[in-house]
Design a protein around this motif. Sequence first.
Motif, PDB file in Angstrom:
ATOM      1  N   UNK A  91     -33.853 -41.759 -13.584  1.00 18.62           N
ATOM      2  CA  UNK A  91     -35.126 -42.477 -13.724  1.00 18.62           C
ATOM      3  C   UNK A  91     -35.202 -43.133 -15.092  1.00 18.62           C
ATOM      4  N   UNK A  92     -35.757 -44.323 -15.119  1.00 12.22           N
ATOM      5  CA  UNK A  92     -35.892 -45.044 -16.372  1.00 12.22           C
ATOM      6  C   UNK A  92     -36.940 -46.122 -16.267  1.00 12.22           C
ATOM      7  N   UNK A  93     -37.166 -46.849 -17.341  1.00  9.65           N
ATOM      8  CA  UNK A  93     -38.207 -47.881 -17.351  1.00  9.65           C
ATOM      9  C   UNK A  93     -37.784 -49.123 -16.589  1.00  9.65           C
ATOM     10  N   UNK A  94     -38.761 -50.020 -16.398  1.00 11.85           N
ATOM     11  CA  UNK A  94     -38.469 -51.316 -15.810  1.00 11.85           C
ATOM     12  C   UNK A  94     -38.760 -51.390 -14.330  1.00 11.85           C
ATOM     13  N   UNK A  95     -38.300 -52.465 -13.737  1.00 11.51           N
ATOM     14  CA  UNK A  95     -38.507 -52.756 -12.327  1.00 11.51           C
ATOM     15  C   UNK A  95     -37.996 -51.601 -11.463  1.00 11.51           C
ATOM     16  N   UNK A  96     -38.814 -51.203 -10.445  1.00 10.38           N
ATOM     17  CA  UNK A  96     -38.477 -50.050  -9.626  1.00 10.38           C
ATOM     18  C   UNK A  96     -38.481 -50.432  -8.141  1.00 10.38           C
ATOM     19  N   UNK A  97     -37.312 -50.682  -7.557  1.00  9.22           N
ATOM     20  CA  UNK A  97     -37.243 -50.896  -6.109  1.00  9.22           C
ATOM     21  C   UNK A  97     -37.091 -49.565  -5.368  1.00  9.22           C
ATOM     22  N   UNK A  98     -37.843 -49.384  -4.285  1.00  2.88           N
ATOM     23  CA  UNK A  98     -37.736 -48.179  -3.479  1.00  2.88           C
ATOM     24  C   UNK A  98     -38.066 -48.532  -2.035  1.00  2.88           C
ATOM     25  N   UNK A  99     -37.769 -47.623  -1.130  1.00  2.00           N
ATOM     26  CA  UNK A  99     -38.053 -47.848   0.283  1.00  2.00           C
ATOM     27  C   UNK A  99     -38.889 -46.693   0.816  1.00  2.00           C
ATOM     28  N   UNK A 100     -39.618 -46.975   1.903  1.00  2.00           N
ATOM     29  CA  UNK A 100     -40.479 -45.994   2.564  1.00  2.00           C
ATOM     30  C   UNK A 100     -40.164 -46.029   4.050  1.00  2.00           C
ATOM     31  N   UNK A 101     -40.036 -44.852   4.661  1.00  2.00           N
ATOM     32  CA  UNK A 101     -39.795 -44.771   6.097  1.00  2.00           C
ATOM     33  C   UNK A 101     -40.398 -43.469   6.605  1.00  2.00           C
ATOM     34  N   UNK A 102     -40.724 -43.432   7.877  1.00  2.00           N
ATOM     35  CA  UNK A 102     -41.299 -42.214   8.436  1.00  2.00           C
ATOM     36  C   UNK A 102     -41.071 -42.092   9.918  1.00  2.00           C
ATOM     37  N   UNK A 103     -41.263 -40.875  10.433  1.00  2.00           N
ATOM     38  CA  UNK A 103     -41.147 -40.573  11.865  1.00  2.00           C
ATOM     39  C   UNK A 103     -39.787 -41.047  12.396  1.00  2.00           C
ATOM     40  N   UNK A 104     -38.754 -40.463  11.812  1.00  2.00           N
ATOM     41  CA  UNK A 104     -37.405 -40.978  12.046  1.00  2.00           C
ATOM     42  C   UNK A 104     -36.574 -40.150  13.016  1.00  2.00           C
ATOM     43  N   UNK A 105     -36.639 -38.829  12.932  1.00  2.00           N
ATOM     44  CA  UNK A 105     -35.539 -37.981  13.365  1.00  2.00           C
ATOM     45  C   UNK A 105     -35.373 -37.710  14.834  1.00  2.00           C
ATOM     46  N   UNK A 106     -35.304 -38.759  15.657  1.00  2.00           N
ATOM     47  CA  UNK A 106     -35.079 -38.566  17.095  1.00  2.00           C
ATOM     48  C   UNK A 106     -33.635 -38.795  17.507  1.00  2.00           C
ATOM     49  N   UNK A 107     -32.844 -39.391  16.630  1.00  8.69           N
ATOM     50  CA  UNK A 107     -31.479 -39.722  16.997  1.00  8.69           C
ATOM     51  C   UNK A 107     -31.369 -40.981  17.830  1.00  8.69           C
ATOM     52  N   UNK A 108     -32.386 -41.824  17.805  1.00 11.86           N
ATOM     53  CA  UNK A 108     -32.412 -43.015  18.656  1.00 11.86           C
ATOM     54  C   UNK A 108     -31.514 -44.110  18.088  1.00 11.86           C
ATOM     55  N   UNK A 109     -31.216 -45.081  18.952  1.00  7.24           N
ATOM     56  CA  UNK A 109     -30.435 -46.243  18.517  1.00  7.24           C
ATOM     57  C   UNK A 109     -31.182 -47.021  17.438  1.00  7.24           C
ATOM     58  N   UNK A 110     -32.511 -47.054  17.542  1.00  8.02           N
ATOM     59  CA  UNK A 110     -33.304 -47.769  16.536  1.00  8.02           C
ATOM     60  C   UNK A 110     -33.243 -47.061  15.186  1.00  8.02           C
ATOM     61  N   UNK A 111     -33.271 -45.720  15.189  1.00  4.19           N
ATOM     62  CA  UNK A 111     -33.110 -44.999  13.933  1.00  4.19           C
ATOM     63  C   UNK A 111     -31.764 -45.328  13.297  1.00  4.19           C
TER      64      UNK A 111
END
Length: 517
Positions: A83-103
Amino acid sequence: MLSMPQGWGQTPARPFVQRVSGTRATVRWQGTERLRLWEPNGAVREIQGRRIGPRFEAVLGELTPGTEYRYQAGEQVHSFRTAGPGRLPFVVIGDTGTGSAEQSALAQRLAQEDVRLLLHTGDVAYPVGNTEAYERRYLDFYHAMMPRVPFYPCPGNHDYYETGAAPYFALHDLPHEGVDDAERGRYYSFDWGDATFLSLDTNDPLQDPLRRARMLDWLDGTLARSSRFWRIVYFHHPPYASGPNEDDPLTALAREHIVPILTRHRVPVVFNGHEHSYQRSTPMAGTVYYTSGGGGAALYPVGNGPQVAHGESAFHYLSSVVNDYRLQVEAIGLDGRAFDASSVRPLPSIRDGGAVNAASFEARIGRGSPISLFGWHLALAGRNDVTVEANGRTLPLLAAAANQVNISLPADLTGRVALRLTTPNGSASVEIDVLEFGPALFERQPMERGAIYATGLLDYSDSVLVEVNGQPRTGRVEPGPAPGVQRIAFEPLPAGEHAVRVVAGGMASNTIRLSNP
């Protein structure tokens, strides 16, 4: 890839990095017992792992903030960034763990993202959060990303369907500072750059009144102590989403108990899951609620609730960037394109009674005094891109942070004064009364037996009364070491503890305690 000595790493290690801060990180892996860490200067540390269930764990300490580190656990070399200063790119995801092709499709796109961290809004494994489900529908899907990007999840209801989420907590090493051992991993916070992230557990701890009180006290205190411009909160059950789960009892509890605390602390953005869709709320008392529940589980329709500014029943994740005074969020679909884009730009806000004397932190302010403005989203620490005006005149900026800005008043300004603070996001105003004289003592004083330091006595020529433990002494006002600061000289104090205040012009200052050796 670096060349490997014979015998090093004989089985796939499948490492994943956790609990990354500016100075430490945790790595868990399978196979060989040892981990190698390359320092930025090329030096190599070899670390013996500690067995945690089927894996080994190494805690990497004494790291440098904002630095990329390479490590080897098994045959491959991976890297992560502290962790450090400056611009912070991150991602958010939820309700994932079904093993589907979309996941699977979303996981492949996530692996291509150049981000620092991932927030998971819960329901990591379906239908039941047991050990096998986490192995096959979590680690198997994100193994290309997890060695370099720390995952910071919150538990969903499906994670609780197996022995109170015990496998979920056994798998993860999450921050736990300031949290009771009994609740370790259920709710936590961490800092990264200009942001404090706070994860809550809206399952069992929210339902039980005693546990709920502890969690809410922790939330309230953590938000109050944070000095970061961004406070980003995430938990599973969405207070403001429309769909099949909007009448869920846990959703109602979150709205009743969590939302008022978020509103009071001016939290600008919240991420949730549970509704299997994408939703972005209208600002609710200044807070934007994003629902990201389209990570792989079967989708739900989006309701027509009035709080929904944009909603789509679509598989997705959120590509997010904290960039100075703005948080940008894009909802990325299966085709890799953004189907919604928005930004959050918190307006500065000054607390009621938040304009005070910088010495005493009291409302009485004398001419030429330094003053403090307390509030939310006032400035980014270390930056000089905010201004404060008094009756239209720009004032010297002494210090600036997210929740406090210090300025110095002009010597010739008295009476009713309108202060206006302006940031790249907007402005906030407050009015104060400035007195000709108004003594105020600094709570922290240098170790000087024959003097104390004050404000509000600019050009005061008469002697002042210095009361020491209720006994009067005579003092004289002299120029201090900084603009707006005065030195009051008097007979040196003896050793010991003393209660001291000053009376000048018929007005008494605040009382401070001095300790002389």
